[in-house]
Scaffold this motif. Structure first.
Motif, short mmCIF file in Angstrom:
data_model
loop_
_atom_site.label_atom_id
_atom_site.label_comp_id
_atom_site.label_asym_id
_atom_site.label_seq_id
_atom_site.Cartn_x
_atom_site.Cartn_y
_atom_site.Cartn_z
N GLU A 1 0.92 -1.05 -0.33
CA GLU A 1 0.33 -0.35 -0.21
C GLU A 1 1.58 1.01 -0.01
O GLU A 1 0.63 2.05 0.80
N VAL A 2 1.45 1.32 -1.00
CA VAL A 2 2.53 1.88 -1.08
C VAL A 2 2.36 3.29 -1.77
O VAL A 2 1.67 3.40 -2.90
N ILE B 1 0.60 1.60 -4.67
CA ILE B 1 0.76 0.10 -4.99
C ILE B 1 0.67 -1.01 -3.82
O ILE B 1 1.21 -0.95 -3.22
N HIS B 2 0.09 -1.42 -4.49
CA HIS B 2 0.17 -3.02 -3.56
C HIS B 2 1.23 -3.48 -2.86
O HIS B 2 1.01 -4.04 -2.22
N LEU B 3 1.65 -3.56 -3.33
CA LEU B 3 3.34 -4.50 -3.50
C LEU B 3 4.42 -3.40 -4.21
O LEU B 3 4.62 -3.91 -5.81
N ALA C 1 3.17 -0.11 4.41
CA ALA C 1 2.64 -0.97 5.18
C ALA C 1 4.03 -2.09 5.46
O ALA C 1 4.58 -1.68 4.08
N ASP C 2 4.85 -1.75 6.58
CA ASP C 2 5.85 -2.81 6.06
C ASP C 2 5.42 -4.62 5.44
O ASP C 2 3.68 -4.91 5.98
N GLN D 1 2.02 0.31 10.11
CA GLN D 1 2.05 1.72 8.99
C GLN D 1 2.58 2.38 9.57
O GLN D 1 2.77 2.39 10.81
N TRP D 2 3.05 3.03 8.02
CA TRP D 2 4.48 3.69 8.85
C TRP D 2 3.83 5.38 7.83
O TRP D 2 3.89 4.85 6.34
#
Length: 199
Positions: free
Chosen positions: A109-110, A144-146, A175-176, A181-182
């Protein structure tokens, strides 16, 4: 020589026996008190050791938690739109943000937010040739999901007047691989987003 008064002998015997029993009881109580004191000291030492071990385990877990997030980097630059007669950029009108996953695991989730409300207008995968050449990379959907290990993505903001560009600095959200989440701001401040808050 006087004869022994046998009437007093049983009394003396009982007194000696009672004295021996009292001395034995005293020694037993003294020994038990010493054992209890030693046990309390041992328990206190063990409790202190366990507390230190817990602190070390928490620190190691916290370090592991932050480890992947610290390996996600964001490089950004204001890019131009207006040029003078010679092709030189005179005003920047948008942001370009490069996100690199230098960790060994994917991130999820970028996305990049500009200011408080604007999202990227375009997102591209960045092949190694794009860093030095004209290849823009493949257009991706946002978020970007991954983003896999070693991968780079480029986020491009919409175009604004120059003052608006500067006031809408980028913030990376992701999310790592553990689902934490960051957020990473344009000044390099990395923060965990509390559970329940949305990216």
């Amino acid at each position: 020589m006087n004869a022994v008064q046998w009437g007093d002998a049983p009394t003396w015997g009982a007194t000696l026996f009672a004295g021996g029993a009292a001395w034995f009881a005293y020694q037993t109580i003294k020994s038990q008190r010493q054992q209890i004191t030693e046990q309390r000291q041992f328990i206190a030492e063990q409790a202190a050791n366990l507390a230190l071990e817990r602190i070390e385990l928490r620190a190691a877990a916290e370090n592991r938690k932050w480890s992947q997030a610290r390996q996600i980097s964001m490089h950004h630059r204001e890019s131009g739109g207006s040029t003078d007669g010679e092709g030189n950029i005179t005003e920047n009108d948008h942001w370009e943000v490069f996100v690199r996953n230098s960790s060994d695991s994917p991130v999820h989730e970028v996305d990049v937010r500009f200011g408080t409300a604007y999202l990227a207008a375009e997102v591209y995968s960045v092949p190694s040739t794009a860093l030095s050449g004209n290849n823009l990379g493949e257009l991706w959907a946002r978020p970007i999901h991954l983003l896999g290990p070693g991968r780079i993505a480029r986020f491009v903001s919409q175009s604004w007047p120059a003052a608006t560009v500067h006031n809408n600095r980028p913030q990376l959200l992701f999310a790592d691989d553990s689902g934490i989440q960051w957020s990473l701001d344009s000044y390099g401040k990395l923060e965990e987003i509390p559970a329940g808050d949305s990216l």
